[in-house]
Design an enzyme around this catalytic site. Structure first.
Site, PDB file in Angstrom:
ATOM      1  N   LYS A  13      55.987  43.291  32.005  1.00  0.00           N
ATOM      2  CA  LYS A  13      56.452  43.218  30.610  1.00  0.00           C
ATOM      3  C   LYS A  13      55.952  44.432  29.824  1.00  0.00           C
ATOM      4  O   LYS A  13      54.936  45.044  30.179  1.00  0.00           O
ATOM      5  CB  LYS A  13      55.989  41.936  29.915  1.00  0.00           C
ATOM      6  CG  LYS A  13      54.459  41.727  29.801  1.00  0.00           C
ATOM      7  CD  LYS A  13      53.811  42.343  28.571  1.00  0.00           C
ATOM      8  CE  LYS A  13      52.300  42.070  28.511  1.00  0.00           C
ATOM      9  NZ  LYS A  13      51.544  42.959  27.631  1.00  0.00           N
ATOM     10  N   VAL A 102      48.007  47.733  37.813  1.00  0.00           N
ATOM     11  CA  VAL A 102      46.876  46.810  37.667  1.00  0.00           C
ATOM     12  C   VAL A 102      46.110  47.141  36.391  1.00  0.00           C
ATOM     13  O   VAL A 102      45.860  48.317  36.107  1.00  0.00           O
ATOM     14  CB  VAL A 102      45.939  46.954  38.895  1.00  0.00           C
ATOM     15  CG1 VAL A 102      44.718  46.054  38.752  1.00  0.00           C
ATOM     16  CG2 VAL A 102      46.699  46.623  40.171  1.00  0.00           C
ATOM     17  N   ASP A 143      49.709  35.500  28.600  1.00  0.00           N
ATOM     18  CA  ASP A 143      50.992  36.125  28.942  1.00  0.00           C
ATOM     19  C   ASP A 143      51.763  35.366  30.027  1.00  0.00           C
ATOM     20  O   ASP A 143      52.913  35.696  30.312  1.00  0.00           O
ATOM     21  CB  ASP A 143      50.764  37.554  29.459  1.00  0.00           C
ATOM     22  CG  ASP A 143      50.282  38.499  28.368  1.00  0.00           C
ATOM     23  OD1 ASP A 143      50.452  38.173  27.177  1.00  0.00           O
ATOM     24  OD2 ASP A 143      49.751  39.569  28.723  1.00  0.00           O
TER      25      ASP A 143
HETATM   26  O1  C5P Z   1      44.543  34.717  27.672  1.00  0.00           O
HETATM   27  P1  C5P Z   1      44.157  35.911  28.475  1.00  0.00           P
HETATM   28  O2  C5P Z   1      43.223  35.577  29.623  1.00  0.00           O
HETATM   29  O3  C5P Z   1      45.304  36.741  28.872  1.00  0.00           O
HETATM   30  O4  C5P Z   1      43.294  36.804  27.477  1.00  0.00           O
HETATM   31  C1  C5P Z   1      42.453  37.850  27.945  1.00  0.00           C
HETATM   32  C2  C5P Z   1      41.508  38.251  26.825  1.00  0.00           C
HETATM   33  O5  C5P Z   1      42.259  38.825  25.743  1.00  0.00           O
HETATM   34  C3  C5P Z   1      40.733  37.099  26.180  1.00  0.00           C
HETATM   35  O6  C5P Z   1      39.533  36.868  26.846  1.00  0.00           O
HETATM   36  C4  C5P Z   1      40.496  37.628  24.773  1.00  0.00           C
HETATM   37  O7  C5P Z   1      39.394  38.518  24.747  1.00  0.00           O
HETATM   38  C5  C5P Z   1      41.730  38.453  24.487  1.00  0.00           C
HETATM   39  N1  C5P Z   1      42.766  37.722  23.723  1.00  0.00           N
HETATM   40  C6  C5P Z   1      42.558  37.480  22.361  1.00  0.00           C
HETATM   41  N2  C5P Z   1      43.528  36.832  21.645  1.00  0.00           N
HETATM   42  C7  C5P Z   1      44.684  36.443  22.230  1.00  0.00           C
HETATM   43  C8  C5P Z   1      44.930  36.692  23.599  1.00  0.00           C
HETATM   44  C9  C5P Z   1      43.936  37.341  24.323  1.00  0.00           C
HETATM   45  O8  C5P Z   1      41.527  37.841  21.810  1.00  0.00           O
HETATM   46  N3  C5P Z   1      45.585  35.810  21.517  1.00  0.00           N
END
Ligand code: C5P
Length: 304
Positions: A13, A102, A143
């Site tokens: 994406k 990656v 995501d």
């Molecule tokens: O949800 P995901 O594991 O993809 O998120 C990775 C990191 O991105 C989280 O640990 C956080 O630090 C940050 N994040 C955030 N706010 C979001 C999505 C992700 O702060 N809405």
């Protein structure tokens, strides 16, 4: 005959908009994220193994550096969540053939998790609904639900509450890839640091972008691209500013760091403009490698 093996193809994406609200008590940020799925794909093959064999993972392809082949892989997390929810013992081997960069801000790990949900559902005939898949997906990462649906969509909340965006036309992208990824939590933390003194409001959908997508107006989409994490990604990786400049100089309609970076995505008018820009970026010496893609494309789907 029950099926013994399945291959699911899943796209990468880019974010056309990534607007980041203030940090919430849970450490996450409320987002408005407009995703577009593009034509760079991972293929995830799941093969049933002997009872008792457990889960094994292998990674192949041109983008394998730094991808864990153990329980830390998001595909393994998907299997573990489904096993619990459906009281299922999974004895299988997952082979992930990677083309998605990656730690590049293109949801590569999330894509593999989404593909695994679709693959396990198929192999074990679980008959999961879209909502059930999405529920598991949002527990893995923000995501992941989008990688199930693909197309063009708006994500709210943590980015995982999706509504389809009305989008027409095909968009052509040139992607400047980096050899080293950026950590998503580190980029969000840098964003908070850079904005510490500012008053941050709740994010809103960019109406100009929505209109441009509806009108299939690539130039207007290019002008409307916006990413609140871009300054943070550039702060951690200053060379990205040079990459953004080179692309603008060679006629891109718009340039944006994708997600938390470091991939830089350039929107171009058509395939020919994409080829010209890819050559210019390669010969500029400021980018590691270049890929071309188009979007939107469908999300994770069984191909064999
Ligand atoms: O949800 P995901 O594991 O993809 O998120 C990775 C990191 O991105 C989280 O640990 C956080 O630090 C940050 N994040 C955030 N706010 C979001 C999505 C992700 O702060 N809405």
């Amino acid at each position: 005959m029950p099926v013994k093996s399945v291959t699911v193809r899943v796209p990468a994406k880019v974010n056309l908009q990534l607007s980041v609200g203030p940090k919430e008590a849970d450490g996450y940020h409320n987002l408005v994220s407009v995703f577009q799925a593009i034509s760079i794909f991972d293929d995830v093959t799941i093969k049933l193994a002997e009872p008792g064999a457990g889960l094994t993972i292998s990674i192949s392809g041109d983008q394998t550096h730094g991808v864990p082949a153990d329980a830390n892989n998001l595909a393994a997390k998907a299997v573990s969540l489904i096993s619990k929810e459906y009281d299922l013992t999974v004895d299988a081997h997952i082979e992930i053939k990677k083309s998605i960069p990656v730690a590049g801000g293109m949801a590569g790990g999330s894509a593999d998790a989404a593909a695994t949900i679709v693959g396990i559902d198929y192999l074990y005939s679980l008959g999961m609904t879209r909502d059930e898949m999405s529920e598991i997906a949002s527990q893995i990462g923000s995501d992941v639900p989008f990688m199930l649906s693909g197309g063009t969509a708006i994500g709210r909340g943590h980015g995982d509450q999706l509504t389809a965006a009305l989008s027409r036309g095909t968009y052509h992208w040139v992607l400047a890839l980096s050899t080293h990824g950026l950590s998503t939590p580190a980029v969000y933390a840098e964003c908070d640091r850079l904005r510490a003194e500012l008053e941050i409001v709740e994010p809103q959908t960019h109406e100009g972008l929505m209109q441009a997508l509806l009108a299939a107006d690539s130039a207007a989409v290019g002008a409307a691209l916006v990413n609140d994490l871009q300054a943070a990604a550039c702060s951690l990786r200053p060379a990205l500013r040079l990459v953004l400049d080179v692309g603008q100089e060679y006629g891109a309609l718009g340039a944006i760091v994708s997600g938390s970076g470091p991939t830089v995505a350039f929107l171009v008018a058509d395939e020919e403009a994409g080829l010209d820009l890819a050559v210019a970026l390669t010969s500029s010496g400021v980018v590691g490698s270049v890929a071309r893609a188009y979007g939107p494309v469908a999300g994770a789907k069984v191909i064999s």
